[in-house]
Motif scaffolding. Sequence first.
Motif, short mmCIF file in Angstrom:
data_model
loop_
_atom_site.label_atom_id
_atom_site.label_comp_id
_atom_site.label_asym_id
_atom_site.label_seq_id
_atom_site.Cartn_x
_atom_site.Cartn_y
_atom_site.Cartn_z
N UNK A 49 0.81 -1.22 0.00
CA UNK A 49 0.00 0.00 0.00
C UNK A 49 0.84 1.26 0.00
N UNK A 50 2.03 1.20 0.61
CA UNK A 50 2.80 2.44 0.75
C UNK A 50 4.23 2.36 0.27
N UNK A 51 5.00 1.42 0.80
CA UNK A 51 6.44 1.43 0.55
C UNK A 51 6.82 1.20 -0.91
N UNK A 52 6.19 0.21 -1.54
CA UNK A 52 6.57 -0.08 -2.93
C UNK A 52 6.13 1.03 -3.87
N UNK A 53 4.85 1.47 -3.86
CA UNK A 53 4.50 2.58 -4.75
C UNK A 53 5.28 3.85 -4.47
N UNK A 54 5.64 4.09 -3.20
CA UNK A 54 6.44 5.28 -2.90
C UNK A 54 7.84 5.16 -3.49
N UNK A 55 8.41 3.96 -3.43
CA UNK A 55 9.73 3.76 -4.03
C UNK A 55 9.68 4.00 -5.54
N UNK A 56 8.60 3.57 -6.17
CA UNK A 56 8.46 3.78 -7.61
C UNK A 56 8.24 5.26 -7.92
N UNK A 57 7.47 5.93 -7.08
CA UNK A 57 7.25 7.37 -7.30
C UNK A 57 8.54 8.15 -7.18
N UNK A 58 9.43 7.72 -6.28
CA UNK A 58 10.73 8.40 -6.18
C UNK A 58 11.52 8.25 -7.48
N UNK A 59 11.38 7.09 -8.13
CA UNK A 59 12.08 6.90 -9.40
C UNK A 59 11.51 7.80 -10.49
N UNK A 60 10.22 8.02 -10.46
CA UNK A 60 9.60 8.95 -11.42
C UNK A 60 10.20 10.34 -11.25
N UNK A 61 10.42 10.74 -10.00
CA UNK A 61 10.97 12.07 -9.74
C UNK A 61 12.45 12.14 -10.13
N UNK A 62 13.15 11.02 -10.00
CA UNK A 62 14.56 11.00 -10.41
C UNK A 62 14.72 10.97 -11.93
N UNK A 63 13.71 10.44 -12.61
CA UNK A 63 13.78 10.29 -14.06
C UNK A 63 12.57 10.98 -14.68
N UNK A 64 12.60 12.30 -14.80
CA UNK A 64 11.46 13.04 -15.35
C UNK A 64 11.06 12.48 -16.73
N UNK A 65 9.76 12.41 -16.92
CA UNK A 65 9.25 11.87 -18.16
C UNK A 65 8.91 10.39 -18.09
N UNK A 66 9.19 9.77 -16.96
CA UNK A 66 8.83 8.36 -16.78
C UNK A 66 7.56 8.25 -15.94
#
Length: 315
Positions: free
Chosen positions: A82-99
């Motif tokens: 519910x939280x940790x995995x989607x948050x980890x993925x959201x951090x990658x979106x912020x590190x890689x704009x456009x993803x």
Amino acid sequence: MNRPEPLLLVGHGTVDDSGVREFHAFVERVRARMAPSTVDTAGGFIELSAPAVTEAWAELVDRGHRRMAAVPLVLVAAGHGKGDIPAALEREVRRHPGTSFRFGRPLGPHPVLLDLLEQRIAAVSDRAEWADTAVLLVGRGSTDPDANAEVCKVSRLLQETRGFAFVETAFVSLARPAVPDGLERVRRLGARRVVVAPYFLFDGVLPQRVARQSVEFGAATPDVDVAVAGYLGDCDELVDLVVERYHEALHGDIRMNCDTCAYRVLLPGFESKLGAPQTPHHHPDDPAGGHGHGHSHGHGADVAAAHGHASSHAR
């Protein structure tokens, strides 16, 4: 021609080397299945093990992908799903704009998992004796009552579809009854033959603890025959389920069950969870230190994907 969205498998992680090896072997098994359809596959952990999910994400980005289909390798939608995995993925979106990413459902409950549990139990017990055999299904355990209820649901499905005398539920951490207490309950209900079935995907500290506690109980209780089944494990049937979740993430209507989620509805005894921020815990393997951003459960960008709600990235 557009390339199909890659499959990103996300596990929690373990300090146990055998569990890490099994995860890697499973990723390779999934990769082999997806290769004929030219679907790229990568896998990573949110903590404790390598590669970290940030490495798996970067691997897919380096191969030219901008949108991922992420399937969490978890059996129930507890805090990690519910939280940790989607948050980890959201951090990658912020590190890689456009993803961006689409987030799949946890694996269970599912008929494939019931079939695998049946196979693992059959490997240590005679089917002809199942009518007189009790099963103790042991889950990880969570502070989330909804997640614990999912394990109990699997127990009930197992009882009503496989012909055992009865099926009880226990947890190895964070929830009750504990494994010894569950075994004692089974004994007091009259069972003289019980199979302990660990409800875990791969090896690790917790399934090993389940086996140890079960063997210890059996040694101290000679009037009960205690056998321990294997965990679900790296197998083709589990690949089938992951592929189903992948296609569902791409084309289905992904909605977690929010009806009994303590963060969305008031459950007696869990009042403090209602509306509380889902703040992912510190992940030391994350390059930025892994400090998540607290967002209300089911509404913030970090966790919206986990509940099928639209966000600017996870859809």
